[in-house]
Design an enzyme around this catalytic site. Sequence first.
Site, PDB file in Angstrom:
ATOM      1  N   HIS A 257     -46.507 -12.204 -30.859  1.00 19.42           N
ATOM      2  CA  HIS A 257     -46.520 -11.450 -29.603  1.00 19.42           C
ATOM      3  C   HIS A 257     -45.371 -11.865 -28.689  1.00 19.42           C
ATOM      4  O   HIS A 257     -44.898 -12.997 -28.709  1.00 19.42           O
ATOM      5  CB  HIS A 257     -47.870 -11.597 -28.877  1.00 19.42           C
ATOM      6  CG  HIS A 257     -48.215 -13.005 -28.485  1.00 19.42           C
ATOM      7  ND1 HIS A 257     -49.433 -13.323 -27.949  1.00 19.42           N
ATOM      8  CD2 HIS A 257     -47.530 -14.168 -28.544  1.00 19.42           C
ATOM      9  CE1 HIS A 257     -49.472 -14.621 -27.688  1.00 19.42           C
ATOM     10  NE2 HIS A 257     -48.335 -15.151 -28.053  1.00 19.42           N
ATOM     11  N   ASN A 258     -44.892 -10.889 -27.927  1.00 22.00           N
ATOM     12  CA  ASN A 258     -43.849 -11.082 -26.908  1.00 22.00           C
ATOM     13  C   ASN A 258     -42.465 -11.350 -27.488  1.00 22.00           C
ATOM     14  O   ASN A 258     -41.539 -11.679 -26.745  1.00 22.00           O
ATOM     15  CB  ASN A 258     -44.200 -12.218 -25.940  1.00 22.00           C
ATOM     16  CG  ASN A 258     -45.540 -12.034 -25.265  1.00 22.00           C
ATOM     17  OD1 ASN A 258     -45.966 -10.907 -25.028  1.00 22.00           O
ATOM     18  ND2 ASN A 258     -46.214 -13.118 -24.977  1.00 22.00           N
TER      19      ASN A 258
END
EC number: 2.3.1.191
Length: 350
Positions: A257-258
């Site tokens: 994620h991110n």
Amino acid sequence: MTSRFFPPAEPQTLGTVADAVGAKVDEAARERIMTDVMPLDTAGPEHVSFLRDAKHRAALATTKAGAVFCEARFAAEMPEGSIALVTPYPDNAFGLAAGLFHPSAMRPRPLTARAGGEIATTAIIEEPEGLEANVIVEAFAVIARGVEIGRGTVIGPNVVIGPGCTIGRNAVIGANSTIQCAHIGDRVIIHPGVRIGQDGFGLARTPDGYRKVPQVGSVVIQDDVEIGANTTIDRGSRRDTVIGKGTKIDNQVQIGHNVVMGCHCVIAGCVGISGSVTMGDYVTLGGHVGLRDGITLGSGSSVAGKSGVGEDVPAGATYAGLPATDARRYLAERMAIGRLMRKKGGASNS
């Protein structure tokens, strides 16, 4: 090599082939007709082949290929009947030429549907008005409410697309893929079994154990990206996970994620990219590379296969090793260790 799955297209002149890949060819040979590409050992007079390097000169001497991509230094070694196609990058030129003879292999084809706009009767589409013209939806696909899909896109069998996702034009979503919380650009190729937009691995530690942290971002995949089979791309927690334009990702890659990945990156198989990594443009990661969370890889940097990276990598640098460091330093250290072991009489021919 069989033509059962990818029959060659129309024959090509050597001039057309040379111009398409930036190679030089004798003017008198430009009109010679070629029908396909083949390796040196199996090529015939109607085939184009390539000489990778000096180690394969023996195969060049006996080849029957009609034309051979090669570096300038090997042009004079062509056997009788073979034409030199001179280029600094023969293997690259060979690959590009293959696209001329096998255009159908450049983009995955529908498995069952045959015409644009064909939608299988077993597909479930909650809001058909979200599909532009000439979208193909194959058997047992599920397309939830609020999904928008651009014209010319192919949705393979058993694909599941979650609410609100958008997919651009002329994209291909391979069989058994799942897509949620994602925006996908034009001409994106997603191979079978890819998972996009599921929860990122976000946990908060408490006295009672780990608790889930909500992942409320999305995944943005820009134009002309290709994603290999069984790769996973998690959605962001507080910012979007982004895959930049033109990036090519191999099979079985994990992207946390991110992560924000720049344009035209190349990621080899079985790479693991932890959450919140930032990558510039034209970054290259070899197979089995692991990246620690939160680090930054500058534009044009590269990491050798099986390396573990725990710190930022400067733009243009090449890193290697576990833990990874500058490749020149890594090689120097390995050589120094080898010398030390030989000096001490250790087992060290390795």
